[in-house]
Design an enzyme around this catalytic site. Structure first.
Site, short mmCIF file in Angstrom:
data_model
loop_
_atom_site.label_atom_id
_atom_site.label_comp_id
_atom_site.label_asym_id
_atom_site.label_seq_id
_atom_site.Cartn_x
_atom_site.Cartn_y
_atom_site.Cartn_z
N HIS A 36 -10.96 6.57 -10.82
CA HIS A 36 -9.59 7.06 -10.63
C HIS A 36 -8.74 6.87 -11.90
CE1 HIS A 36 -8.88 8.64 -6.66
NE2 HIS A 36 -9.48 7.62 -6.07
N HIS A 46 -15.85 3.91 -7.85
CA HIS A 46 -14.89 4.93 -7.40
C HIS A 46 -13.48 4.61 -7.87
CE1 HIS A 46 -13.55 8.10 -4.54
NE2 HIS A 46 -12.46 7.34 -4.46
N GLU A 47 -13.04 3.37 -7.64
CA GLU A 47 -11.67 3.02 -8.02
C GLU A 47 -11.50 3.07 -9.53
OE1 GLU A 47 -9.81 3.14 -5.59
OE2 GLU A 47 -11.36 2.88 -4.07
N ASP A 104 -1.26 10.67 6.32
CA ASP A 104 -2.11 9.60 6.85
C ASP A 104 -2.86 10.03 8.10
OD1 ASP A 104 -1.32 7.88 4.85
OD2 ASP A 104 0.20 6.88 6.05
N ARG A 122 -9.83 -2.65 7.93
CA ARG A 122 -10.18 -1.46 7.15
C ARG A 122 -10.41 -0.27 8.07
NH1 ARG A 122 -15.46 -1.00 3.15
NH2 ARG A 122 -15.04 1.12 2.38
N TYR A 144 -12.96 14.19 -0.49
CA TYR A 144 -13.90 13.40 -1.27
C TYR A 144 -15.24 14.14 -1.43
CZ TYR A 144 -10.86 9.34 -0.26
OH TYR A 144 -9.80 8.48 -0.15
N GLU A 193 -9.46 13.01 -5.21
CA GLU A 193 -10.61 12.36 -4.61
C GLU A 193 -11.93 13.10 -4.84
OE1 GLU A 193 -10.51 9.49 -3.84
OE2 GLU A 193 -8.44 9.02 -3.35
N GLN A 242 0.35 4.46 -1.20
CA GLN A 242 -0.20 5.78 -0.91
C GLN A 242 -0.27 5.99 0.60
OE1 GLN A 242 -4.43 6.63 -1.66
NE2 GLN A 242 -3.80 8.22 -3.09
N GLN A 251 0.89 -1.17 0.00
CA GLN A 251 0.00 0.00 0.00
C GLN A 251 0.92 1.21 0.00
OE1 GLN A 251 -3.06 0.77 -0.54
NE2 GLN A 251 -2.72 2.93 -0.12
N GLY A 260 -10.52 0.49 -1.03
CA GLY A 260 -9.90 0.15 -2.30
C GLY A 260 -8.71 1.05 -2.55
N MET A 261 -7.82 0.61 -3.42
CA MET A 261 -6.68 1.42 -3.83
C MET A 261 -6.59 1.31 -5.34
SD MET A 261 -4.33 3.50 -3.12
CE MET A 261 -3.42 4.28 -4.45
N GLU A 262 -6.56 2.48 -5.99
CA GLU A 262 -6.71 2.59 -7.43
C GLU A 262 -5.44 2.30 -8.21
OE1 GLU A 262 -5.91 6.80 -5.79
OE2 GLU A 262 -7.04 5.03 -5.18
N ASN A 263 -4.65 1.35 -7.79
CA ASN A 263 -3.41 1.05 -8.51
C ASN A 263 -3.72 0.83 -9.99
OD1 ASN A 263 -1.83 1.02 -6.07
ND2 ASN A 263 -2.82 -0.91 -5.61
#
Length: 616
Positions: free
Chosen positions: A309, A305-306, A383, A565, A391, A328, A151, A149, A279-282
């Site tokens: 991105h 959402h992802e 963070d 989460r 958002y 975001e 970000q 992760q 989620g993470m938009e990699n």
């Protein structure tokens, strides 16, 4: 990296000039990284990645070259030239509690143009951007698992590089793993899995460093459509395929709305429940929490959402974390457009109202400077101040602009913005200049820059905000009101057609205090304590904590032990920490859960439960 040298012949990334990043030691005006080649082996026994990173740079103003690292063991640095290499002197700076350690490399004064540096290094077992799970912590229970992760500023904990979104890079990788495991990355796989533990990847499009991603485990792939599919532990693959079967349709709708998808494929990776985010938009491969596997597609707006991105964030990227709203806010706006087109406007309106209520709740808990869209974060860990503000407030700004100019005009503006800055990193100033030239000046008298500045640089919401109405929940609101007044018994509440969003509105808008008989009646009627929907369970458990509803305590303990989460567990820990008894309970549970949590989750929850560092 000699065996991968041929892959260096790629399209160089295009970038715009950006200001200095307060979260990076690197000076991209002196040197700018343009490409990365990784040759790494995964050592699960010792929880380390080890090998080399070969970085291509373009020289700018020159001087010492400074990179970002965090807890990396740097073994050697060499300057590569053809078939030879020359060892270079380097030094690691003192540890900074937010930024990690700078890696300063002393280059020959005669060096000019483009050049390659190879860094031999190892990651530490507790790297903040990696989580190593043993077999018992996975769904299948047979093989270990690793995922990253990166970000916001955690790529530096597993790769030495310019860890700023202002510098975009292409990359390639050779990843060596145990032969029974599969490696995936935010990149194209160049070779079929042959069981030899060698995995080759290439990313030809330029991405910011926070989109570097890797996962290794017992993974199986199944296609959804021609360009979409799911990687998952075999134990959850079937459920994931059913839940996310609309992903290809989402991609097609997104292209109709926002222009061509420029990353070839869009796949999903379902991670273990310790993943700290929804989620993470990699790029090419979104990392997804299993907590959205509700069984009824009620939480798949996360996928919208992802996917969004892929335009806002991945294609056009915030140049630093003070401009996070550019990622975001735009993405949340685009998410609503996709959700409305695929699942109907009621679904979109429900989620917008819930997002607005979450924004108001966040305002109540934060300092005014963090209620702004453009925030100043020097000396602040991004963070530590992560919130819904970029958002939801960002979405409300775009909602207002769309209403003022009309959806058709604003959509044309938005798509032109994505085209103009494709594969570039931008600042708020870049956006404002584009807005002025391509919208405000073309349609004078509709919106002033002063109004836009109020949205971006002032706390709270301007009077111009278009508030999502509660009418979409009218039936739910009426039943809640009648139940609270004692006019409607809990067992007579007709929730047969309620969605997850209906339940969240019902629960989230309850009074702070409810009686024990009221709680028992709701729980008996709807089995809320044992709800298998993680979002509904979260809202119910918050009510249980506030009202000391003891029948929910065993479920609360299981919930906190089984999920990592942050969105779902941080508020529960915050609620528990408001009383001495609750704090004692929370600390006991957290210490049990800590070994299975991601380092970023540990950081977040420690700040809640141990605000004095001396107590942790």
């Amino acid at each position: 990296m000699k065996r991968l040298a041929c892959l260096f012949v790629l399209l160089w990334p295009v970038y715009s000039q950006a200001g200095s990043d307060v979260h990076s030691f690197a000076d991209i005006d002196s040197y700018r990284q343009t490409h990365l080649a990784l040759d790494l082996s995964a050592d699960f026994a010792n929880r380390r990645l080890l090998g080399t990173a070969t970085l291509r740079f373009e020289r700018g103003t020159g001087g010492p070259l400074v990179l970002d690292t965090r807890d990396l063991l740097i073994r050697a640095v060499s300057l590569d030239s053809g078939q030879s290499s020359k060892l270079l002197p380097f030094e690691l700076g003192p540890h900074h509690h937010i930024l990690g350690r700078s890696l300063t490399i002393h280059l020959p004064e005669s060096l000019s143009g483009e050049f390659l540096l190879t860094i031999r290094y190892e990651t530490e077992p507790e790297a903040s951007g990696l989580q190593w799970l043993n077999a018992r912590q996975t769904a299948g229970g047979t093989h270990p698992f690793l995922f990253s992760q990166s970000q916001a500023i955690h790529a530096r904990s597993w790769v030495p590089l310019q860890d700023t979104p202002a510098a975009r890079i292409t990359y390639e990788a050779l990843i060596s793993t145990p032969p029974e495991l599969l490696a995936v990355m935010s990149a194209e796989r160049l070779a079929d899995q042959s069981g030899d533990g060698k995995h080759v990847f290439v990313m030809r499009q330029a991405i910011p460093s926070y989109l570097l991603a890797i996962a290794i485990g017992d993974l199986t792939f199944a296609p959804i459509g021609p360009r979409t599919g799911v990687y998952a532990d075999p134990a959850v693959l079937e459920a994931a395929l059913a839940e996310f079967e609309d992903t290809e349709k989402m991609l097609e709708i997104a292209e109709e709305l926002f222009g061509p998808y420029r990353w070839e494929r869009y796949d999903l990776l379902i991670l273990p429940p310790s993943f700290p985010y929804g989620g993470m938009e990699n790029a090419r491969l979104s990392f997804i929490t299993p907590t959205v596997l509700a069984g009824d597609k009620s939480l798949v707006s996360l996928i919208a959402h992802e996917l969004a991105h892929s335009w806002s964030g991945n294609l056009v990227t915030n140049a630093d974390w003070e401009d996070f709203w550019l990622n975001e806010g735009f993405t949340t706006f685009l998410e609503g457009r996709i959700t409305g087109a695929l699942y109907g406007e009621r679904q979109r309106r429900m989620e917008e109202r819930l997002g607005y209520e979450a924004l108001l709740a966040a305002f109540d808990e934060m300092e005014p400077q963090f209620e702004k869209l453009r925030v100043e974060l020097e000396g602040v860990d991004p963070d530590a101040v992560f919130s819904v503000v970029p958002y939801e407030k960002g979405r409300l700004l775009l909602d207002w602009l769309a209403a003022e100019f009309g959806n058709e005009i604003f959509n044309e503006f938005l798509n032109a913005f994505f085209d103009r800055y494709a594969f570039k990193s931008v600042t708020t100033d870049d956006f404002l200049a584009y807005l002025q030239n391509h919208l405000l000046d073309k349609f004078p008298g509709k919106v002033s820059m002063q109004q836009v500045h109020e949205w971006i640089y002032q706390p709270g919401l301007p009077a111009t905000a278009i508030i999502p109405p509660t009418g979409v929940f009218a039936e739910v609101e009426q039943m809640r009101t009648e139940w609270l007044a004692g006019q409607l018994p809990a067992e007579e509440i007709d929730a047969t057609r309620w969605s997850t969003q209906d339940w969240l509105f019902f629960l989230n808008n309850m009074p702070q205090k409810l009686s024990q008989p009221q709680l028992r009646a709701l729980d008996k009627a709807f089995a809320l304590t044992e709800s298998g929907n993680n979002e509904i369970a979260h809202s119910w458990l918050r009510i249980a904590i506030r009202n000391n509803y003891r029948p929910a305590w065993p479920r609360l303990e299981r919930y906190l032990l089984s999920i990592g989460r942050n969105k779902l567990i941080k508020p529960l820990y915050q609620d528990l920490a408001k009383t001495a008894e609750g704090l004692e309970f929370a600390r006991r549970i957290f210490e049990q859960a800590r070994p299975g949590h991601h380092p970023q989750t540990v950081f977040v929850i420690e700040n809640v439960l141990y605000p004095d560092p001396g107590q942790s």
